[in-house]
Design an enzyme around this catalytic site. Sequence first.
Site, PDB file in Angstrom:
ATOM      1  N   GLU A 114       0.852  -1.202   0.000  1.00 33.54           N
ATOM      2  CA  GLU A 114       0.000   0.000   0.000  1.00 33.54           C
ATOM      3  C   GLU A 114       0.881   1.242   0.000  1.00 33.54           C
ATOM      4  O   GLU A 114       2.016   1.208   0.467  1.00 33.54           O
ATOM      5  CB  GLU A 114      -0.905  -0.068   1.248  1.00 33.54           C
ATOM      6  CG  GLU A 114      -1.700   1.176   1.592  1.00 33.54           C
ATOM      7  CD  GLU A 114      -2.785   1.547   0.595  1.00 33.54           C
ATOM      8  OE1 GLU A 114      -2.498   1.546  -0.615  1.00 33.54           O
ATOM      9  OE2 GLU A 114      -3.898   1.884   1.020  1.00 33.54           O
ATOM     10  N   ASP A 115       0.350   2.341  -0.518  1.00 39.48           N
ATOM     11  CA  ASP A 115       1.134   3.583  -0.515  1.00 39.48           C
ATOM     12  C   ASP A 115       1.185   4.188   0.888  1.00 39.48           C
ATOM     13  O   ASP A 115       2.258   4.376   1.452  1.00 39.48           O
ATOM     14  CB  ASP A 115       0.602   4.583  -1.559  1.00 39.48           C
ATOM     15  CG  ASP A 115      -0.895   4.911  -1.420  1.00 39.48           C
ATOM     16  OD1 ASP A 115      -1.571   4.331  -0.544  1.00 39.48           O
ATOM     17  OD2 ASP A 115      -1.387   5.753  -2.199  1.00 39.48           O
ATOM     18  N   ASP A 167      -3.328   5.537   6.595  1.00 43.65           N
ATOM     19  CA  ASP A 167      -3.694   6.797   7.245  1.00 43.65           C
ATOM     20  C   ASP A 167      -4.630   6.479   8.412  1.00 43.65           C
ATOM     21  O   ASP A 167      -4.169   6.127   9.490  1.00 43.65           O
ATOM     22  CB  ASP A 167      -4.337   7.692   6.170  1.00 43.65           C
ATOM     23  CG  ASP A 167      -4.599   9.109   6.627  1.00 43.65           C
ATOM     24  OD1 ASP A 167      -3.890   9.592   7.520  1.00 43.65           O
ATOM     25  OD2 ASP A 167      -5.526   9.752   6.085  1.00 43.65           O
ATOM     26  N   PHE A 182       0.088  16.292   3.984  1.00 40.86           N
ATOM     27  CA  PHE A 182      -0.423  15.590   2.817  1.00 40.86           C
ATOM     28  C   PHE A 182       0.690  15.515   1.788  1.00 40.86           C
ATOM     29  O   PHE A 182       1.316  16.504   1.447  1.00 40.86           O
ATOM     30  CB  PHE A 182      -1.643  16.311   2.239  1.00 40.86           C
ATOM     31  CG  PHE A 182      -2.355  15.454   1.236  1.00 40.86           C
ATOM     32  CD1 PHE A 182      -3.271  14.502   1.642  1.00 40.86           C
ATOM     33  CD2 PHE A 182      -2.059  15.568  -0.119  1.00 40.86           C
ATOM     34  CE1 PHE A 182      -3.905  13.678   0.713  1.00 40.86           C
ATOM     35  CE2 PHE A 182      -2.685  14.744  -1.048  1.00 40.86           C
ATOM     36  CZ  PHE A 182      -3.607  13.795  -0.628  1.00 40.86           C
ATOM     37  N   ARG A 200       1.640  11.959  -9.605  1.00 38.60           N
ATOM     38  CA  ARG A 200       2.073  10.578  -9.343  1.00 38.60           C
ATOM     39  C   ARG A 200       3.467  10.293  -9.906  1.00 38.60           C
ATOM     40  O   ARG A 200       4.186   9.448  -9.406  1.00 38.60           O
ATOM     41  CB  ARG A 200       1.087   9.586  -9.957  1.00 38.60           C
ATOM     42  CG  ARG A 200      -0.289   9.569  -9.289  1.00 38.60           C
ATOM     43  CD  ARG A 200      -1.080   8.352  -9.778  1.00 38.60           C
ATOM     44  NE  ARG A 200      -2.493   8.420  -9.459  1.00 38.60           N
ATOM     45  CZ  ARG A 200      -3.039   8.038  -8.307  1.00 38.60           C
ATOM     46  NH1 ARG A 200      -2.290   7.566  -7.344  1.00 38.60           N
ATOM     47  NH2 ARG A 200      -4.346   8.123  -8.114  1.00 38.60           N
TER      48      ARG A 200
END
Length: 175
Positions: A99-100, A103, A152, A165
Amino acid sequence: MTPKVNMIEIISAEDIRVRVAALGRELDAVYGQEPVVAVCVLKGAFIFFADLVRAMSIEPEIDFLRLASYGSETSSSGNVFLSKDLEIDIEGKNVLIVEDIVDTGRSMEYLVRLMERRGAKSVRICALIDKVERRQREVRVDFVGFPLPKGFVVGYGLDYAERYRGLPAVYELKP
Ligand code: IMP
Ligand code: MG
């Protein structure tokens, strides 16, 4: 791609390269000769995933899925669901979710449960970034690239409204 003025580089391409190589060795140590299915969570993990599978000396089976959630684009406030499913049957297999960012943990809580329900032999999570202070669900991230307290971030696969991206490093986006 080049970064914009409202961005501050927080993880360099070189930092990522070094950390991904180390993660590859951590994964080798855990899985040994056991077969593993590496699952890329689209879209954000696609670059990390490509680098990570090349950093492992074992050869994982690979597959892709995509999560979506009702609610905001920047965090998964709503219900999580699959918008693209795996193609391989993971029953009885070791699943490594790549997963990136973890959160709130809602997405990974959903996915771990789903993999378990499908009869995975083991389910582990490898995340490029762990925003541990934002967690709302109890989720264990087994392999963490970089812990991040706040902010963020974009780049290296991560987007803001489908942009950025392709940046080679990770940048904090300033409002
Ligand atoms: P969670 O379910 O709240 O853990 O949601 C994690 C997902 O939210 C990640 O897979 C990302 O798609 C997205 N996300 C959370 N923080 C960021 C960020 O800083 N940049 C880009 N995407 C983010
Ligand atoms: Mg994501």
